[in-house]
Design a protein around this motif. Structure first.
Motif, PDB file in Angstrom:
ATOM      1  N   GLU A 111       2.167  -3.848  11.310  1.00  0.00           N
ATOM      2  CA  GLU A 111       2.194  -4.450   9.991  1.00  0.00           C
ATOM      3  C   GLU A 111       1.087  -3.909   9.097  1.00  0.00           C
ATOM      4  OE1 GLU A 111       1.492  -5.695  13.105  1.00  0.00           O
ATOM      5  OE2 GLU A 111       1.524  -7.887  12.803  1.00  0.00           O
ATOM      6  N   VAL A 112      -0.089  -3.635   9.674  1.00  0.00           N
ATOM      7  CA  VAL A 112      -1.192  -3.066   8.898  1.00  0.00           C
ATOM      8  C   VAL A 112      -0.876  -1.635   8.506  1.00  0.00           C
ATOM      9  CG1 VAL A 112      -3.609  -2.348   8.992  1.00  0.00           C
ATOM     10  CG2 VAL A 112      -2.927  -4.564   9.928  1.00  0.00           C
ATOM     11  N   LEU A 113      -0.390  -0.877   9.463  1.00  0.00           N
ATOM     12  CA  LEU A 113      -0.136   0.539   9.236  1.00  0.00           C
ATOM     13  C   LEU A 113       0.952   0.747   8.187  1.00  0.00           C
ATOM     14  CD1 LEU A 113      -1.199   3.206  10.155  1.00  0.00           C
ATOM     15  CD2 LEU A 113       0.407   3.185  12.057  1.00  0.00           C
ATOM     16  N   GLU A 114       2.047   0.025   8.307  1.00  0.00           N
ATOM     17  CA  GLU A 114       3.139   0.183   7.342  1.00  0.00           C
ATOM     18  C   GLU A 114       2.702  -0.257   5.946  1.00  0.00           C
ATOM     19  OE1 GLU A 114       6.894  -1.410   8.517  1.00  0.00           O
ATOM     20  OE2 GLU A 114       6.737  -0.645  10.567  1.00  0.00           O
ATOM     21  N   ASP A 115       1.909  -1.321   5.867  1.00  0.00           N
ATOM     22  CA  ASP A 115       1.426  -1.786   4.566  1.00  0.00           C
ATOM     23  C   ASP A 115       0.568  -0.726   3.890  1.00  0.00           C
ATOM     24  OD1 ASP A 115       0.785  -4.144   2.652  1.00  0.00           O
ATOM     25  OD2 ASP A 115      -1.199  -3.422   3.257  1.00  0.00           O
ATOM     26  N   GLN A 116      -0.359  -0.131   4.635  1.00  0.00           N
ATOM     27  CA  GLN A 116      -1.248   0.868   4.048  1.00  0.00           C
ATOM     28  C   GLN A 116      -0.531   2.196   3.789  1.00  0.00           C
ATOM     29  OE1 GLN A 116      -4.685   0.166   3.138  1.00  0.00           O
ATOM     30  NE2 GLN A 116      -3.617  -1.784   3.350  1.00  0.00           N
ATOM     31  N   ILE A 117       0.433   2.547   4.636  1.00  0.00           N
ATOM     32  CA  ILE A 117       1.247   3.742   4.387  1.00  0.00           C
ATOM     33  C   ILE A 117       2.006   3.583   3.082  1.00  0.00           C
ATOM     34  CG2 ILE A 117       3.314   4.985   5.157  1.00  0.00           C
ATOM     35  CD1 ILE A 117       1.089   5.892   6.823  1.00  0.00           C
ATOM     36  N   GLY A 118       2.554   2.396   2.870  1.00  0.00           N
ATOM     37  CA  GLY A 118       3.282   2.137   1.637  1.00  0.00           C
ATOM     38  C   GLY A 118       2.387   2.243   0.418  1.00  0.00           C
ATOM     39  N   THR A 177      -0.400   3.940   0.038  1.00  0.00           N
ATOM     40  CA  THR A 177      -0.909   5.294  -0.192  1.00  0.00           C
ATOM     41  C   THR A 177       0.218   6.316  -0.308  1.00  0.00           C
ATOM     42  OG1 THR A 177      -1.105   5.739   2.185  1.00  0.00           O
ATOM     43  CG2 THR A 177      -3.024   4.774   1.081  1.00  0.00           C
ATOM     44  N   ARG A 178       1.477   5.833  -0.237  1.00  0.00           N
ATOM     45  CA  ARG A 178       2.651   6.712  -0.276  1.00  0.00           C
ATOM     46  C   ARG A 178       2.561   7.782   0.821  1.00  0.00           C
ATOM     47  NH1 ARG A 178       5.873   7.052  -4.459  1.00  0.00           N
ATOM     48  NH2 ARG A 178       5.834   9.335  -4.545  1.00  0.00           N
ATOM     49  N   GLY A 179       2.038   7.375   1.963  1.00  0.00           N
ATOM     50  CA  GLY A 179       1.967   8.270   3.105  1.00  0.00           C
ATOM     51  C   GLY A 179       0.800   9.228   3.094  1.00  0.00           C
ATOM     52  N   ASP A 180       0.000   9.226   2.027  1.00  0.00           N
ATOM     53  CA  ASP A 180      -1.144  10.130   1.926  1.00  0.00           C
ATOM     54  C   ASP A 180      -2.392   9.394   2.400  1.00  0.00           C
ATOM     55  OD1 ASP A 180      -3.072  11.952   1.356  1.00  0.00           O
ATOM     56  OD2 ASP A 180      -2.749  11.993  -0.818  1.00  0.00           O
ATOM     57  N   LEU A 181      -2.768   9.591   3.645  1.00  0.00           N
ATOM     58  CA  LEU A 181      -3.891   8.855   4.209  1.00  0.00           C
ATOM     59  C   LEU A 181      -5.241   9.412   3.786  1.00  0.00           C
ATOM     60  CD1 LEU A 181      -2.570   8.078   7.805  1.00  0.00           C
ATOM     61  CD2 LEU A 181      -2.545   6.650   5.760  1.00  0.00           C
ATOM     62  N   GLU A 182      -5.247  10.435   2.937  1.00  0.00           N
ATOM     63  CA  GLU A 182      -6.504  10.892   2.353  1.00  0.00           C
ATOM     64  C   GLU A 182      -6.875  10.070   1.122  1.00  0.00           C
ATOM     65  OE1 GLU A 182      -6.471  15.043   1.555  1.00  0.00           O
ATOM     66  OE2 GLU A 182      -7.039  15.563   3.607  1.00  0.00           O
ATOM     67  N   ARG A 183      -5.973   9.198   0.688  1.00  0.00           N
ATOM     68  CA  ARG A 183      -6.262   8.336  -0.449  1.00  0.00           C
ATOM     69  C   ARG A 183      -7.035   7.109   0.019  1.00  0.00           C
ATOM     70  NH1 ARG A 183      -0.708   7.220  -3.387  1.00  0.00           N
ATOM     71  NH2 ARG A 183      -2.071   5.692  -4.417  1.00  0.00           N
ATOM     72  N   GLN A 184      -7.660   6.429  -0.923  1.00  0.00           N
ATOM     73  CA  GLN A 184      -8.428   5.238  -0.597  1.00  0.00           C
ATOM     74  C   GLN A 184      -7.524   4.175   0.014  1.00  0.00           C
ATOM     75  OE1 GLN A 184     -10.173   3.209  -3.926  1.00  0.00           O
ATOM     76  NE2 GLN A 184     -11.666   2.102  -2.664  1.00  0.00           N
ATOM     77  N   ARG A 226       8.885   5.663   9.508  1.00  0.00           N
ATOM     78  CA  ARG A 226       8.729   6.901  10.271  1.00  0.00           C
ATOM     79  C   ARG A 226       7.311   7.449  10.154  1.00  0.00           C
ATOM     80  NH1 ARG A 226       9.236   9.403  13.034  1.00  0.00           N
ATOM     81  NH2 ARG A 226      10.246  11.404  12.698  1.00  0.00           N
ATOM     82  N   LEU A 227       6.746   7.406   8.940  1.00  0.00           N
ATOM     83  CA  LEU A 227       5.372   7.882   8.763  1.00  0.00           C
ATOM     84  C   LEU A 227       4.386   7.005   9.535  1.00  0.00           C
ATOM     85  CD1 LEU A 227       5.398   8.701   4.926  1.00  0.00           C
ATOM     86  CD2 LEU A 227       5.342  10.336   6.814  1.00  0.00           C
ATOM     87  N   ALA A 228       4.628   5.699   9.524  1.00  0.00           N
ATOM     88  CA  ALA A 228       3.761   4.783  10.256  1.00  0.00           C
ATOM     89  C   ALA A 228       3.828   5.056  11.757  1.00  0.00           C
ATOM     90  CB  ALA A 228       4.137   3.336   9.955  1.00  0.00           C
ATOM     91  N   ALA A 229       5.034   5.347  12.254  1.00  0.00           N
ATOM     92  CA  ALA A 229       5.199   5.640  13.681  1.00  0.00           C
ATOM     93  C   ALA A 229       4.436   6.910  14.060  1.00  0.00           C
ATOM     94  CB  ALA A 229       6.674   5.784  14.023  1.00  0.00           C
ATOM     95  N   GLU A 230       4.514   7.939  13.216  1.00  0.00           N
ATOM     96  CA  GLU A 230       3.782   9.179  13.491  1.00  0.00           C
ATOM     97  C   GLU A 230       2.272   8.962  13.417  1.00  0.00           C
ATOM     98  OE1 GLU A 230       4.652  12.005  14.573  1.00  0.00           O
ATOM     99  OE2 GLU A 230       6.826  11.885  14.451  1.00  0.00           O
ATOM    100  N   ALA A 231       1.842   8.202  12.407  1.00  0.00           N
ATOM    101  CA  ALA A 231       0.410   7.934  12.271  1.00  0.00           C
ATOM    102  C   ALA A 231      -0.114   7.173  13.482  1.00  0.00           C
ATOM    103  CB  ALA A 231       0.141   7.144  10.990  1.00  0.00           C
ATOM    104  N   ALA A 232       0.661   6.194  13.973  1.00  0.00           N
ATOM    105  CA  ALA A 232       0.248   5.411  15.137  1.00  0.00           C
ATOM    106  C   ALA A 232       0.153   6.293  16.371  1.00  0.00           C
ATOM    107  CB  ALA A 232       1.222   4.265  15.372  1.00  0.00           C
ATOM    108  N   GLN A 233       1.123   7.184  16.559  1.00  0.00           N
ATOM    109  CA  GLN A 233       1.110   8.063  17.728  1.00  0.00           C
ATOM    110  C   GLN A 233      -0.083   9.013  17.679  1.00  0.00           C
ATOM    111  OE1 GLN A 233       4.824  10.014  18.543  1.00  0.00           O
ATOM    112  NE2 GLN A 233       3.929  11.448  20.004  1.00  0.00           N
ATOM    113  N   CYS A 234      -0.344   9.589  16.507  1.00  0.00           N
ATOM    114  CA  CYS A 234      -1.495  10.487  16.363  1.00  0.00           C
ATOM    115  C   CYS A 234      -2.800   9.741  16.627  1.00  0.00           C
ATOM    116  CB  CYS A 234      -1.524  11.080  14.958  1.00  0.00           C
ATOM    117  SG  CYS A 234      -0.171  12.217  14.591  1.00  0.00           S
ATOM    118  N   ALA A 235      -2.901   8.525  16.089  1.00  0.00           N
ATOM    119  CA  ALA A 235      -4.125   7.746  16.246  1.00  0.00           C
ATOM    120  C   ALA A 235      -4.358   7.377  17.701  1.00  0.00           C
ATOM    121  CB  ALA A 235      -4.057   6.491  15.382  1.00  0.00           C
ATOM    122  N   ARG A 236      -3.293   7.011  18.413  1.00  0.00           N
ATOM    123  CA  ARG A 236      -3.448   6.662  19.831  1.00  0.00           C
ATOM    124  C   ARG A 236      -3.957   7.854  20.624  1.00  0.00           C
ATOM    125  NH1 ARG A 236       1.333   3.601  19.023  1.00  0.00           N
ATOM    126  NH2 ARG A 236       2.619   5.375  19.681  1.00  0.00           N
TER     127      ARG A 236
END
Length: 742
Positions: free
Chosen positions: A239-246, A248-255, A354-364
């Motif tokens: 829920e946190v990851l999808e909220d923040q992905i939304g 930042t529009r998938g750009d995790l270099e943004r604030q 899908r972006l949240a799933a990839e971000a979670a896998q990379c982070a793990r």
């Protein structure tokens, strides 16, 4: 209705917590990601009804909600109460002390679970020590205590002497931007802070010497590692990851909240933003948030543990971002008709998932790499360059084929931030790998024997392997050869150690036999039969393997048994060539002249501390189970600020009585072995950069400490050289000269 705490039906315990902190949860924009539910496996949380307990209590933690400032014990929450476990615990509330207990217990337990999954073994707290006569005895620590309301100040820290996590609370000042002035801020309600402090305790259990102020990076590594785990643990909450992905529009270099730590505390103490922000910050001229570019000279200007630690965290986060962008580039191309630029407006819900799933896998994967690397460092005097080598080696050994370029991303990111090992001339993956034993032999500058490989690798390595696989057989061999010790005093000392080992061996058998009946319902029948057979049969009893399938108490005592046995083996049988190779002073050389080298009170010879003998089980490439032993050896020498006094003390006739002579600091060196659990070959030889004899290493330690004396006081350094017990208190006390937290 089934009772969830019977042996017939024991589901995981689910508990609600703040995803960040109360101030962040109050914001309307964060309403979809303010609260998360943590699931704790029941085998890690065999908590029975509270009874007379002062808070939640399980295998790893005991919560004691005593408020010294008020002089009261807050009423404890009963996590086994039907209304509590049916509703995933109490609803998050800053006003309810019972929820505070629930929050710290759930978050700390979840952090332990993350470590055990990455390390492949149980988490053990640092043992407690007490002096019995002239000898220091270590005792097993079952539970770490957690005090949610321990002090009234803007601070939280791990106290190694009390074996406790202490959380403070305070009233928000007039310049607070997270809550109205006078509002009470509780550090125990910050998810980041609770994780951070728990990591300090876990790392102290693995590496107690990492709290020593021996070089500029040592305590900074402690801080950075705790921040890294806290940051990436947020990525495990969908829920946190999808909220923040939304947002930042998938750009995790943004604030976003994913690149920050301790938002409420940072705002409450007047900073106006999170206490830590590893991606960027506000431009003082424009007032706009800007991405922080990497700087190769960052470590040259970073002063103090938090500032230096922030550079390491930024490097790890940059590696993660590189991996994430590489893995999601195809998704952006598909969603943008090949341009890579998304249309304006809200991001597509399916793309967000899908972006949240990839971000979670990379982070793990990144988090596991960083945690596993702690088994691949020297046991003392570690710097950031050593940690980079540990990261690369740990991942290489588990995943030889780096298909997605994780290791390349780490090398690139660390280089961009100026973090490189000074002892590696070429920054390639191969060059950064810690050497194998044979590679270390090839790199030796001098070869004292005609065939050193046969002496070091074949004879000594086989003896270590025999000790690990068949400790009782190795014990018998050592017993029969004690008479060959050089002096009568050594013979008596070795015999005393043999008696101690024999007593521990009997206790281990009794403990294991007693545990077998308790495990009959929890383990497969074949496992129990095998363990029973091993524990009752003299030959081929691998205590570490058996203890790993039982409980943490047995694991602790089995490790201590092996530590004594290994000490005896090395003290008695290690060859000078082998000791030279691993960078250890000759522990069986009575003619060693150095007076400042710590001597063994048992043998009178140069002392050797076997810090750990532990086993790790990890799933690597193609889910293959990799098993290895981690062995750490440490030596100590008295250090003095005055070089002339150092020279005079070095020239003193060596004596164990001089161990307690006054000195300015302790200089340490050591080595870590990684040994394959099947072949018992030494996979990696990880030595501290300088040996115990090294004048360069001694001078570097001296220069660091004397340089500290000239610095102004800050949250890291108070003008003296505090011991390890005080380190975390000073490190985490808020100060205007350096931003900090527990």
């Amino acid at each position: 209705m089934n009772n969830p705490f019977t042996t017939e039906f024991r589901p995981p315990r689910r508990l609600r917590v703040f995803a960040f902190d109360p101030a962040t949860a109050r914001k309307f924009s964060n309403r979809d990601a303010s609260i998360v539910t943590i699931s704790i496996p029941y085998e890690m949380d065999p908590s029975e009804p509270n009874g007379d307990k002062l808070g939640p209590s399980g295998t790893y933690f005991e919560v004691i909600d005593y408020d010294p400032a008020s002089g009261v014990f807050y009423k404890p929450i009963d996590l086994n109460d039907e209304q509590v476990w049916l509703n995933d615990g109490l609803a998050p509330s800053a006003e309810n002390p019972k929820f505070h207990q629930q929050m710290v217990y759930a978050v700390a337990m979840n952090t332990v679970a993350v470590f055990e999954e990455a390390l492949g073994r149980s988490v053990l707290w640092a043992s407690s020590s007490k002096k019995v006569g002239k000898v220091w005895k270590e005792e097993f620590v079952q539970q770490l205590r957690i005090y949610p309301h321990a002090l009234r100040e803007a601070n939280a820290f791990y106290n190694p002497a009390k074996k406790a996590l202490l959380f403070g609370y305070f009233d928000a000042p007039a310049n607070s931007s997270s809550a109205p002035a006078g509002t009470t801020i509780f550090t125990c309600l910050s998810h980041d802070i609770v994780v951070h402090e728990t990591v300090h305790a876990i790392l102290d259990g693995m590496h107690p010497r990492f709290a020593e102020n021996c070089n500029p990076d040592m305590r900074a590594l402690h801080e950075a590692f705790a921040d890294i785990v806290a940051l990436f643990q947020l990525f495990s909450f969908p829920e946190v990851l999808e909220d923040q992905i939304g947002k930042t529009r998938g750009d995790l270099e943004r604030q976003s909240l994913l690149g920050e730590l301790a938002q409420e505390l940072g705002q409450a103490i007047g900073r106006g933003h999170a206490l830590r922000d590893f991606l960027g910050g506000k431009n003082e001229e424009t007032g706009q948030w800007e991405l922080k570019p990497p700087r190769r000279d960052a470590l040259h200007t970073a002063d103090g543990a938090h500032a230096r630690g922030a550079v390491l965290v930024a490097a790890v986060f940059r590696a993660f971002l590189t991996i994430y962008k590489h893995r999601t580039a195809d998704l952006f191309r598909i969603a943008s008709n090949g341009t890579g630029i998304l249309r304006t407006g809200e991001i597509d819900p399916d793309l967000k998932k899908r972006l949240a799933a990839e971000a979670a896998q990379c982070a793990r994967r990144v988090l596991r790499i960083c945690i596993r690397a702690m088994d691949y460092t020297p046991p003392v005097n570690v710097n950031f360059g050593d940690y980079l080598r540990a990261i690369i080696t740990a991942d290489h050994d588990l995943f030889p084929d780096d298909v997605n370029g994780y290791r390349a991303a780490f090398i690139e990111a660390f280089t961009a931030w100026g973090i490189t090992p000074s002892d590696v001339s070429i920054l390639s993956e191969k060059a950064l790998l810690w050497p194998t034993l044979s590679e270390a032999e090839e790199n030796r500058q001098s070869v004292p024997e005609a065939n050193p490989a046969e002496v070091t690798t074949t004879m000594v390595q086989k003896k270590i392997g025999w000790m690990l696989s068949d400790p009782i057989g190795a014990f018998s061999d050592l017993s029969s050869s004690v008479a060959s010790a050089q002096t009568k005093a050594q013979q008596e000392a070795f015999q005393g150690t043999l008696t101690t080992i024999l007593n521990e061996q009997k206790h281990l058998h009794e403990r294991m036999q007693g545990r077998m009946s308790d495990l009959a319902d929890a383990l497969p029948l074949a496992t129990v039969k095998s363990a029973k057979t091993s524990a009752s049969t003299q030959p081929s009893t691998n205590f570490l393997e058996i203890a790993d399938t039982t409980d943490r108490v047995l694991e602790y005592h089995a490790a201590n048994y092996y530590k004594r046995l290994l000490w005896l083996l090395i003290s008695k049988d290690a060859t000078p060539e082998f000791l030279d190779l691993i960078g250890i002073a000759h522990v069986n050389d009575p003619d060693n002249p150095m007076g400042t080298l710590r001597r063994s009170s048992i043998t009178g010879l140069p002392s050797l501390h076997v810090h750990s003998v532990r086993i790790a089980k990890r799933h690597g490439q193609r889910s293959k189970l990799e098993r290895e032993y981690v062995i750490e050896l440490i030596q100590t020498r008295r250090g003095y600020f005055d070089p002339k006094q150092q020279e005079a003390e070095d020239a003193r006739p060596p004596s164990a009585k001089d161990n307690s002579r006054p000195h300015d600091f302790k200089y340490r060196a050591g080595v870590t072995f990684l040994i394959d659990a099947q072949s018992f070959a030494i996979r990696r030889l990880i030595r501290s950069r300088h040996s115990i004899y090294s004048e360069a290493g001694l001078q570097a330690h001296r220069a660091h400490l004397t340089g500290e004396e000239t610095r102004p006081n800050n949250a890291f350094y108070s003008g003296t050289n505090p011991g390890s017990d005080q380190a975390f208190t000073d490190l985490h006390r808020h100060s205007h000269s350096e931003d900090s937290f527990g």
